[in-house]
Design an enzyme around this catalytic site. Structure first.
Site, mmCIF file in Angstrom:
data_model
loop_
_atom_site.group_PDB
_atom_site.id
_atom_site.type_symbol
_atom_site.label_atom_id
_atom_site.label_comp_id
_atom_site.label_asym_id
_atom_site.label_seq_id
_atom_site.Cartn_x
_atom_site.Cartn_y
_atom_site.Cartn_z
ATOM 1 N N SER A 1 29.360 48.019 81.713
ATOM 2 C CA SER A 1 28.717 48.906 80.748
ATOM 3 C C SER A 1 29.700 49.345 79.670
ATOM 4 C CB SER A 1 28.161 50.144 81.454
ATOM 5 O OG SER A 1 27.083 49.797 82.287
ATOM 6 N N HIS B 1 27.030 57.061 79.450
ATOM 7 C CA HIS B 1 27.128 57.302 80.895
ATOM 8 C C HIS B 1 28.487 56.897 81.462
ATOM 9 C CE1 HIS B 1 25.816 52.986 81.219
ATOM 10 N NE2 HIS B 1 26.611 53.015 82.270
ATOM 11 N N ASP C 1 22.523 56.149 74.652
ATOM 12 C CA ASP C 1 23.543 55.769 75.624
ATOM 13 C C ASP C 1 24.798 55.238 74.929
ATOM 14 O OD1 ASP C 1 24.657 55.533 78.130
ATOM 15 O OD2 ASP C 1 23.878 53.510 78.467
#
Length: 422
Positions: free
Chosen positions: A269, A154, A184
């Protein structure tokens, strides 16, 4: 008074009877002979005092034993066994010290391997571009002048270009090698600037993590504070979190994650979760963003990520098995469809087969539209994520799996050979 009592109990001279003397020749006398009697008080003889050697002997023996033990201890002190035990104790003491106080060294060794990533997107109708998002990445491999970086999918999703900012502030454009929305994860490569000194991060073992173990998250929170470090503990291992990978409101996959209370904010992230030795144990991926929840962050275990990373670097994609069915959770099947296919209204578990791909493993196995799949292999199928886990986690392409299902309320069983998902 005491003396009178003493004399009163002195034994008396007793002569045996004449008729008893003959019969007692071979028998030990009942009483000791006169020579064995204790002399009477008045017959005590004053002897010359003798030296008591017992304390001296005991002291000498004790001294000898003490000296022997001392020399034996001195000999053992420098023996290999002694050195081994002593060194082990020292190492244990040092390990405790490192665990508590050497966090700075662990972070220093890992920080240069963590980079900041900027997602740049362009408009279709003009040459304008903008920064659509920012995140972090980890250099896991260096081959010559090329560095390989793992991050979250993402973070680079829909990017037209991604820029990498190294720990020393230098920036370079990177190439995306592969993406895996389900886990992910994404992999990119970047040509290193000529005057930069970077090294891949040391890889740890996430399978040995324990709740309560100290961990640190390194990343680029808010896309501004590069190489920020937060400290926490492992709150839980082998957690499973349902993930909606395509934002359709349906949980697509049960992601296996490490739960930590180390702060993981937007921009973190794709960054590193390291242990006290500075080793990578996880890729920071998700954070529960509800206002009522704090200290709950998630990281993809490095042992789960590495096989995916290898496939993305080598093939640009992850190869997974497929059954060839379009499904819907039974709990969401409308009433009129339930009646048409004989599915009881009290039945809420399983996945309903809406369509079957021609020539697929499902068609060859004899499955039909309207069947309800309730088990694949050893895994019970109650929801959509269970089917995904059975195909993507438990099985590989070419596996022959047993499928249990119900058809108009009657149980059935078949087998299918899984093919590669396209």
């Amino acid at each position: 008074m005491n003396e009178e009592r003493h004399h009163e109990y002195e034994p008396q001279d007793v002569e045996p009877l004449e008729h008893e003397a003959d019969t007692m020749n071979d028998v030990k006398p009942m009483y000791p002979s006169r020579s064995e009697w204790r002399p009477k008080q008045e017959e005590h003889v004053r002897h010359k005092p003798r030296m008591n050697l017992k304390p001296l002997l005991l002291g000498g023996v004790g001294g000898f034993l003490g000296a022997a033990l001392f020399f034996l201890a001195m000999m053992l002190w420098d023996s290999p066994t002694s050195r081994f035990v002593t060194n082990e104790l020292i190492r244990t003491e040092q390990a405790v010290t490192i665990t508590e106080s050497d966090i700075t060294s662990a972070v220093t060794g890992a920080k240069t391997s963590v980079v900041s990533i900027t997602n740049i997107q362009r408009a279709f109708t003009s040459d304008s571009q903008w920064e659509a998002g920012a995140g972090s990445g980890v250099i896991y491999k260096v081959d010559g002048d090329t560095a390989y970086i793992v991050t979250n999918f993402h973070v680079i999703e829909e990017a037209d270009e991604i820029n990498i900012a190294f720990a020393d502030g230098q920036v370079a454009s990177a190439t995306i090698l592969g993406e895996d929305p389900l886990n992910d994860l994404a992999v990119a490569s970047v040509e290193l600037p000529a005057n930069i000194d970077v090294a891949p991060i040391a890889l740890g073992d996430s399978t040995v993590l324990q709740a309560g173990e100290t961990v640190m998250a390194i990343g680029n929170p808010l896309g501004v504070f590069s190489n920020s470090v937060t400290r926490g503990i492992v709150s839980g291992v082998e957690r499973t979190v349902p993930v909606d990978t395509n934002s359709d409101g349906l949980m697509d996959y049960n992601a296996e994650v490490i739960q930590t209370d180390a702060a993981i904010n937007p921009g973190n992230s794709g960054g590193a979760l390291i242990n006290i030795r500075g080793e990578l144990v996880g890729i920071n991926s998700m954070k529960i963003a509800e206002a009522s929840v704090e200290g709950v962050g998630f990281s993809i275990p490095v042992n789960v990520a590495l096989p995916v990373i290898d496939m993305l670097e080598r093939d640009g994609k992850v190869t997974r098995a497929q059954l060839g069915v379009t499904i819907q959770e039974v709990i969401a099947v409308p009433g009129n469809v339930r009646e048409e296919y004989g599915i009881g209204f009290d039945n809420e578990d399983g996945v309903f087969v809406e369509a079957i791909t021609p020539g697929s493993p499902a068609e060859e196995a004899g499955l039909r539209v309207g069947d309800v799949i309730v088990k694949i292999g050893d895994r019970d199928i109650k929801r959509y994520v269970d089917l995904r886990d059975a195909l993507y986690r438990d099985a590989t392409v070419g596996d022959n799996v047993t499928i249990e299902y119900t058809r108009r309320g009657k149980a059935g069983k078949t087998e299918a050979t899984l093919t590669e998902a396209t």
